[in-house]
Design a protein around this motif. Structure first.
Motif, short mmCIF file in Angstrom:
data_model
loop_
_atom_site.label_atom_id
_atom_site.label_comp_id
_atom_site.label_asym_id
_atom_site.label_seq_id
_atom_site.Cartn_x
_atom_site.Cartn_y
_atom_site.Cartn_z
N HIS A 1 -0.46 -0.65 1.73
CA HIS A 1 -0.22 0.07 0.47
C HIS A 1 -0.94 -0.66 -0.65
O HIS A 1 -0.83 -1.88 -0.77
N GLU B 1 -0.75 -0.10 -4.10
CA GLU B 1 -0.19 -0.24 -5.44
C GLU B 1 -0.21 -1.72 -5.82
O GLU B 1 0.06 -2.60 -5.00
N ASP C 1 1.58 -3.87 -7.14
CA ASP C 1 2.66 -4.83 -6.85
C ASP C 1 2.51 -5.41 -5.44
O ASP C 1 3.22 -6.35 -5.08
N HIS C 2 1.56 -4.86 -4.66
CA HIS C 2 1.30 -5.40 -3.32
C HIS C 2 -0.15 -5.83 -3.11
O HIS C 2 -0.40 -6.74 -2.33
N ASP D 1 6.36 0.65 1.48
CA ASP D 1 7.47 0.83 0.53
C ASP D 1 8.73 1.39 1.20
O ASP D 1 9.83 1.30 0.64
N HIS E 1 9.46 -4.64 -0.03
CA HIS E 1 10.48 -5.15 -0.97
C HIS E 1 11.79 -5.27 -0.21
O HIS E 1 12.12 -4.41 0.61
FE1 FEO Z 1 4.52 1.75 -4.20
FE2 FEO Z 1 6.10 -1.38 -4.12
O1 FEO Z 1 4.69 -0.12 -4.42
#
Ligand code: FEO
Length: 399
Positions: free
Chosen positions: A80, A82, A84-85, A166, A227
């Motif tokens: 992924h 995004e 944050d990753h 996610d 997460h």
């Molecule tokens: Fe869709 Fe934790 O990023």
């Protein structure tokens, strides 16, 4: 100082926690922090699964260095993109210039679009492709819109590990724990997990259903999300929640009352209805002031309960703005299959019931009970009969 944990004999969690970030995606409050998970496999080849948010990059790099010891990093699998990753991909390439990036074609495009200098060392994979890294063989499963279009999940067929991106994630920092059986999930995690899912992925229920169908064919022994906690047992609990959330089925029969009040009149009416419900035996009632509850919590609760009461004052001849924001967010996140009761209030021209009704009519499979209550400024003794009938109709609709 590095801080890592072993997931299996040759897989390490090398992520970290952020307890300083106030708003996830600059929208959702995370008072309990959040973890960014990354995993590192030591096989004949070394393989990193995703990176982390920029905020914890230094910790992340220390973690990788400690696990690799004197080995080089051979591959990163990007499930992924995004940030944050994927924010630290360039940093990894700088430190391990021989690394090859394994991802979908769209993921490579997005990384370049974000300005990541990923060079030419990309191996594009698609649904059903597989790669062997020695003892471990991975298959790649596309998971579009869970939560972005480029997303995939990776399954380690050797140890039954699903790197789920996610999916199956949660808000909340790990605080030393890593596995689902190291916490009291129902007490300490489920509300954050639900709030994470419903606000981040909630809109994409049909795509989550597709992924659940694919996952049901895999012999999963571990779920490693990006997460929150790693799952290594009790999968039925988690899959049942995801199945309900992604089909927009409520978890519980219960009533969530959300009120928008300026001077307390609408709040008093909401209290009156809640009391009547409880006196009639429906004790699973929760109340929220729409003005002082962040909408992400209200969304999460609406996914949980079967019945929602919206009690709104009229403001500039419209729906009270925080209530309007809440309804529009429910609509944006595709919430369905709930039973609503509407209460309006207004001192000279109550309008909010009609306007709320119109918005709810635009959503899928919403039922609106007929006992709509219209108040002038405050609830009065004369309104008691209608409020009693309203409580009765809610309870009747639960049968
Ligand atoms: Fe869709 Fe934790 O990023």
């Amino acid at each position: 100082m590095y801080c890592v944990r072993k997931v299996t004999e040759d897989l390490y969690w090398v992520g970290g926690n952020d307890r300083r970030l106030a708003l996830f995606e600059n929208i959702h409050p995370i008072p309990g922090g959040v973890s960014y998970n990354s995993y590192l496999l030591l096989d004949e080849k070394t393989v990193l699964f995703d990176t982390v948010d920029w905020s914890i990059c230094r910790q992340f790099l220390e973690n990788i260095r400690s696990v690799l010891a004197d080995r080089d990093l051979d591959y990163i699998i990007i499930n992924h993109v995004e940030p944050d990753h994927a924010a630290c991909v360039e940093e990894i390439i700088l430190r391990y210039p021989n690394v090859k990036i394994v991802c979908t074609q769209k993921a490579a495009m997005f990384m370049r679009q974000f300005g990541f200098n990923i060079g030419e060392q990309v191996i594009e994979v698609k649904e059903g492709d597989s790669m062997s890294f020695g003892k471990h063989e991975m298959i790649f499963v596309s998971a579009p819109m869970v939560h972005w279009p480029e997303a995939m999940v990776t399954f380690d067929t050797t140890d039954g590990i699903l790197f789920s991106a996610d999916a199956f994630g949660s808000f909340g920092s790990l605080d030393g724990k890593l596995f689902n059986d190291e916490v009291n999930y129902d007490r300490d995690w489920i509300d954050d997990a639900r709030r994470y899912y419903t606000n981040i992925v909630g809109k994409y229920g049909p795509h989550v259903q597709n992924l659940l169908k694919k996952a049901s064919k895999l012999d999963i022994k571990y779920i490693c999300p990006l997460h929150g906690l790693v799952w290594r047992n009790d999968f039925g609990y988690l899959l049942d929640k995801y199945d309900k959330w992604s089909r927009y089925e409520p978890e519980e029969k219960g009533v969530m009352i959300v009120y928008g009040t300026m001077y307390g009149g609408t709040e008093a009416a909401a209290n009156d209805l809640a009391t009547r419900l409880v006196k009639k035996g429906m004790t699973n009632v929760v109340m929220y002031d729409v003005s002082n509850t962040h909408v992400s919590y209200l969304i999460s609760e609406a996914f949980k309960y079967s019945h929602v009461v919206l009690a709104s004052v009229t403001y500039n001849l419209k729906i009270y703005p925080p209530m309007l924001n809440y309804i529009m967010d429910m609509k944006a996140l595709n919430l369905q299959k709930r039973t609503f009761t509407l209460i309006e209030n207004g001192s000279w021209a109550p309008q909010s019931e009609k306007l709320m009704h119109e918005l709810l009519d635009q959503m899928k499979e919403m039922t609106i009970l007929e006992n709509e209550v219209s108040l002038n400024s405050i609830m009065k003794e004369d309104d008691s009969e209608l409020m009693e009938a309203t409580a009765d109709s809610i309870i009747e609709s639960m049968k």
